[in-house]
Design a protein around this motif. Structure first.
Motif, mmCIF file in Angstrom:
data_model
loop_
_atom_site.group_PDB
_atom_site.id
_atom_site.type_symbol
_atom_site.label_atom_id
_atom_site.label_comp_id
_atom_site.label_asym_id
_atom_site.label_seq_id
_atom_site.Cartn_x
_atom_site.Cartn_y
_atom_site.Cartn_z
ATOM 1 N N ALA A 20 39.728 36.973 28.562
ATOM 2 C CA ALA A 20 41.212 36.805 28.145
ATOM 3 C C ALA A 20 41.461 36.599 26.730
ATOM 4 O O ALA A 20 40.619 36.236 25.736
ATOM 5 N N PHE A 21 42.787 37.080 26.371
ATOM 6 C CA PHE A 21 43.226 37.269 25.067
ATOM 7 C C PHE A 21 43.818 35.983 24.694
ATOM 8 O O PHE A 21 44.869 35.665 25.360
ATOM 9 N N ASP A 22 43.569 35.202 23.476
ATOM 10 C CA ASP A 22 44.446 33.983 23.189
ATOM 11 C C ASP A 22 45.251 33.934 21.987
ATOM 12 O O ASP A 22 45.457 33.079 21.129
ATOM 13 N N GLY A 23 45.789 35.190 21.742
ATOM 14 C CA GLY A 23 46.800 35.252 20.707
ATOM 15 C C GLY A 23 48.184 34.592 21.096
ATOM 16 O O GLY A 23 48.392 34.591 22.357
ATOM 17 N N ASP A 24 48.917 34.147 20.020
ATOM 18 C CA ASP A 24 50.295 33.541 20.199
ATOM 19 C C ASP A 24 51.194 34.408 19.626
ATOM 20 O O ASP A 24 51.487 34.675 18.534
ATOM 21 N N ALA A 25 52.096 35.213 20.650
ATOM 22 C CA ALA A 25 52.926 36.094 19.913
ATOM 23 C C ALA A 25 54.019 35.473 19.308
ATOM 24 O O ALA A 25 54.460 36.041 18.431
ATOM 25 N N GLU A 26 54.599 34.251 19.682
ATOM 26 C CA GLU A 26 55.525 33.461 18.949
ATOM 27 C C GLU A 26 55.013 33.227 17.422
ATOM 28 O O GLU A 26 55.744 33.455 16.378
ATOM 29 N N ALA A 27 54.061 32.903 17.236
ATOM 30 C CA ALA A 27 53.341 32.719 15.826
ATOM 31 C C ALA A 27 52.936 33.813 15.181
ATOM 32 O O ALA A 27 53.320 34.230 14.176
#
Length: 208
Positions: A20-27
């Motif tokens: 699973a990828f755990d990046g935050d698009a809003e950030a």
């Protein structure tokens, strides 16, 4: 004629290693201001020597950023070598890179076009490769629509700028870029002629 493709067992093995990828698009959106000059506000670059990164797989974008950082810290001996990108990634943390990757992956990539005069040869190379020369079919890794797969780490190449694709294939061919998985792109590119690269680069622009 039987198409030359990469072993299915390799693809299956790569898929099995996905996570699973755990990046935050809003950030990532908030952190993307330094990317705008080259890649545009939404990742659809207006200058064709810079890639469209909108809609690219987040895992792939993250890998490129980490490879640039490795290139910077190793003096270009490892990872991916690009002086402009070295300056961009210098201050990024690992989470910053994940967030940026997630943001640009969430944006739609704008469609491109394919010139009529390259469709026949481009389609032949893309779908069937060239068995006589040992050129593998692009479709084996990048799929019938050129969207690749995030699970196996193969990037989306459809709708990309032809100028960027051409430059990238030439880099793989001459060895100035060598961050491809298991050296697969380098092996393929070294068998491509200048005409092959020109045709494929233009063909992929409208493959969607």
């Amino acid at each position: 004629m039987k198409k030359l493709v990469l072993p299915l067992t390799l693809l299956i093995g790569l898929i099995g290693t996905a996570h699973a990828f755990d990046g935050d698009a809003e950030a990532g959106k908030e952190k993307s201001t330094t990317c705008v000059a080259c890649h545009g506000t939404d990742g659809n670059s207006m200058v064709d020597i810079y890639p469209k990164i909108a809609g690219q797989h987040a895992e792939y974008l993250y890998k490129q950023l980490t490879d640039y950082k490795l290139g910077m810290t190793s003096g270009g001996k490892e990872g991916r070598n690009n002086a402009i990108m070295f300056g961009m990634v210098a201050s990024l943390s690992d989470q910053d890179m994940k967030d940026l990757a997630a943001y640009f992956a969430s944006q739609p990539m704008k469609s491109g076009t394919t010139p009529e005069d390259v469709i026949t040869k481009g389609q032949q190379l893309y779908r069937g490769g060239d068995q006589a020369r040992g050129v593998a079919a692009c479709i084996a890794c990048h799929g019938p629509r050129g969207v690749g797969t995030s699970l196996a780490g193969f990037p989306k190449i459809s709708s990309q700028h032809a100028a960027y694709l051409k430059a990238t294939l030439l880099e793989f061919r001459d060895g100035t870029r060598a961050n491809d998985m298991n050296g697969m792109m380098g092996d393929i590119a070294r068998k491509l002629t200048d005409e092959d690269i020109e045709v494929l680069s233009q063909y992929l622009g409208g493959l969607h």
